[in-house]
Scaffold this motif. Sequence first.
Motif, PDB file in Angstrom:
ATOM      1  N   ILE A   5       1.074  -1.224  -0.039  1.00 59.16           N
ATOM      2  CA  ILE A   5       0.185  -0.129  -0.090  1.00 59.16           C
ATOM      3  C   ILE A   5       0.879   1.152  -0.168  1.00 59.16           C
ATOM      4  O   ILE A   5       1.906   1.405   0.861  1.00 59.16           O
ATOM      5  CB  ILE A   5      -0.988  -0.047   1.241  1.00 59.16           C
ATOM      6  CG1 ILE A   5      -1.943  -1.158   0.992  1.00 59.16           C
ATOM      7  CG2 ILE A   5      -1.670   1.465   1.524  1.00 59.16           C
ATOM      8  CD1 ILE A   5      -2.750  -1.456   2.284  1.00 59.16           C
ATOM      9  N   CYS A   9      -2.460   6.269   0.642  1.00 54.90           N
ATOM     10  CA  CYS A   9      -3.659   5.678   1.053  1.00 54.90           C
ATOM     11  C   CYS A   9      -4.273   6.836   2.073  1.00 54.90           C
ATOM     12  O   CYS A   9      -3.604   7.521   2.607  1.00 54.90           O
ATOM     13  CB  CYS A   9      -3.135   4.474   2.096  1.00 54.90           C
ATOM     14  SG  CYS A   9      -4.289   3.789   3.154  1.00 54.90           S
ATOM     15  N   ILE A  10      -5.609   6.847   1.862  1.00 59.76           N
ATOM     16  CA  ILE A  10      -6.401   7.824   2.680  1.00 59.76           C
ATOM     17  C   ILE A  10      -6.899   7.075   3.961  1.00 59.76           C
ATOM     18  O   ILE A  10      -7.824   7.611   4.479  1.00 59.76           O
ATOM     19  CB  ILE A  10      -7.306   8.719   1.741  1.00 59.76           C
ATOM     20  CG1 ILE A  10      -8.282   7.540   1.144  1.00 59.76           C
ATOM     21  CG2 ILE A  10      -6.849   9.306   0.829  1.00 59.76           C
ATOM     22  CD1 ILE A  10      -9.586   8.044   0.593  1.00 59.76           C
ATOM     23  N   CYS A  12      -9.376   4.755   4.260  1.00 63.19           N
ATOM     24  CA  CYS A  12     -10.773   4.658   3.951  1.00 63.19           C
ATOM     25  C   CYS A  12     -10.986   3.243   4.560  1.00 63.19           C
ATOM     26  O   CYS A  12     -12.105   3.036   4.973  1.00 63.19           O
ATOM     27  CB  CYS A  12     -11.060   4.522   2.721  1.00 63.19           C
ATOM     28  SG  CYS A  12     -10.847   3.059   1.559  1.00 63.19           S
ATOM     29  N   GLY A  13     -10.084   2.206   4.660  1.00 70.07           N
ATOM     30  CA  GLY A  13     -10.442   1.038   5.094  1.00 70.07           C
ATOM     31  C   GLY A  13     -11.168  -0.151   4.428  1.00 70.07           C
ATOM     32  O   GLY A  13     -11.511  -1.188   4.906  1.00 70.07           O
ATOM     33  N   CYS A  15     -10.038  -1.894   1.821  1.00 73.00           N
ATOM     34  CA  CYS A  15      -9.491  -3.085   1.201  1.00 73.00           C
ATOM     35  C   CYS A  15      -9.567  -3.954   2.610  1.00 73.00           C
ATOM     36  O   CYS A  15      -9.476  -5.355   1.972  1.00 73.00           O
ATOM     37  CB  CYS A  15      -7.998  -2.471   1.061  1.00 73.00           C
ATOM     38  SG  CYS A  15      -7.136  -1.808   2.144  1.00 73.00           S
ATOM     39  N   TYR A  31      -2.920   2.188   5.889  1.00 65.74           N
ATOM     40  CA  TYR A  31      -2.943   0.322   5.985  1.00 65.74           C
ATOM     41  C   TYR A  31      -1.792  -0.235   5.395  1.00 65.74           C
ATOM     42  O   TYR A  31      -1.161   0.367   4.543  1.00 65.74           O
ATOM     43  CB  TYR A  31      -4.623   0.082   5.343  1.00 65.74           C
ATOM     44  CG  TYR A  31      -5.676   0.172   6.115  1.00 65.74           C
ATOM     45  CD1 TYR A  31      -6.077  -0.834   6.653  1.00 65.74           C
ATOM     46  CD2 TYR A  31      -6.009   1.594   6.456  1.00 65.74           C
ATOM     47  CE1 TYR A  31      -7.311  -0.504   7.439  1.00 65.74           C
ATOM     48  CE2 TYR A  31      -7.262   1.876   7.338  1.00 65.74           C
ATOM     49  CZ  TYR A  31      -7.778   0.748   7.704  1.00 65.74           C
ATOM     50  OH  TYR A  31      -8.850   0.686   8.566  1.00 65.74           O
ATOM     51  N   CYS A  54      -9.875  -0.271  -3.977  1.00 65.61           N
ATOM     52  CA  CYS A  54      -9.182   0.984  -3.379  1.00 65.61           C
ATOM     53  C   CYS A  54      -9.611   2.168  -4.263  1.00 65.61           C
ATOM     54  O   CYS A  54      -9.415   2.316  -5.578  1.00 65.61           O
ATOM     55  CB  CYS A  54      -7.479   0.737  -3.597  1.00 65.61           C
ATOM     56  SG  CYS A  54      -6.810   2.304  -2.957  1.00 65.61           S
ATOM     57  N   VAL A  56      -8.208   5.247  -4.395  1.00 63.87           N
ATOM     58  CA  VAL A  56      -7.015   6.046  -4.872  1.00 63.87           C
ATOM     59  C   VAL A  56      -5.758   5.200  -5.280  1.00 63.87           C
ATOM     60  O   VAL A  56      -4.671   5.739  -5.509  1.00 63.87           O
ATOM     61  CB  VAL A  56      -6.405   6.727  -3.596  1.00 63.87           C
ATOM     62  CG1 VAL A  56      -7.498   8.002  -3.192  1.00 63.87           C
ATOM     63  CG2 VAL A  56      -6.079   6.047  -2.559  1.00 63.87           C
ATOM     64  N   CYS A  59      -3.046   0.127  -3.746  1.00 62.06           N
ATOM     65  CA  CYS A  59      -2.854  -1.289  -3.641  1.00 62.06           C
ATOM     66  C   CYS A  59      -2.152  -1.527  -4.914  1.00 62.06           C
ATOM     67  O   CYS A  59      -2.607  -2.027  -5.848  1.00 62.06           O
ATOM     68  CB  CYS A  59      -3.893  -2.158  -3.164  1.00 62.06           C
ATOM     69  SG  CYS A  59      -4.703  -1.578  -1.749  1.00 62.06           S
TER      70      CYS A  59
HETATM   71 FE1  SF4 Z   1      -5.789   2.991   1.855  1.00 62.90          FE
HETATM   72 FE2  SF4 Z   1      -6.770   2.259  -0.544  1.00 62.90          FE
HETATM   73 FE3  SF4 Z   1      -7.017   0.480   1.667  1.00 62.90          FE
HETATM   74 FE4  SF4 Z   1      -8.499   2.644   1.625  1.00 62.90          FE
HETATM   75  S1  SF4 Z   1      -8.535   0.847   0.079  1.00 62.90           S
HETATM   76  S2  SF4 Z   1      -7.242   1.777   3.224  1.00 62.90           S
HETATM   77  S3  SF4 Z   1      -6.897   4.129   0.378  1.00 62.90           S
HETATM   78  S4  SF4 Z   1      -4.962   1.170   0.599  1.00 62.90           S
END
Ligand code: SF4
Length: 101
Positions: A5, A9-10, A12-13, A15, A31, A54, A56, A59
């Motif tokens: 990651i 990463c913002i 958001c959780g 993933c 994350y 994701c 943004v 991943c």
């Molecule tokens: Fe971070 Fe992307 Fe996972 Fe959201 S989906 S927690 S932005 S890596």
Amino acid sequence: MATYITEDCINCGACEPECPNEAISEGDEIYVIDPNLCTECVGHFDQFACQAVCPVESCLPDPQHVESEDILINRALKLHPDDDELRRKAEANDYPSHFRS
Ligand code: SF4
């Protein structure tokens, strides 16, 4: 190749619950993915499940952890010893994998 990651990463959780191996967790700042648990979803999905959700594009395949499909399906089998369906698919060499899609 495990997935990692990026710093974009913002948090958001999205993933975390998608990973079939519970390899994703909340780190100190963003994350993180445990490369020892990452199978690139080989055996479960034909794409990286985290990458698919994701928002943004954080991943990404990790060039520092390049691994073969063989290594990854065997890791999946070790992580899911009671998954008879996965074992059957692996023995038949007929399982979902981004290497094959
Ligand atoms: Fe971070 Fe992307 Fe996972 Fe959201 S989906 S927690 S932005 S890596």
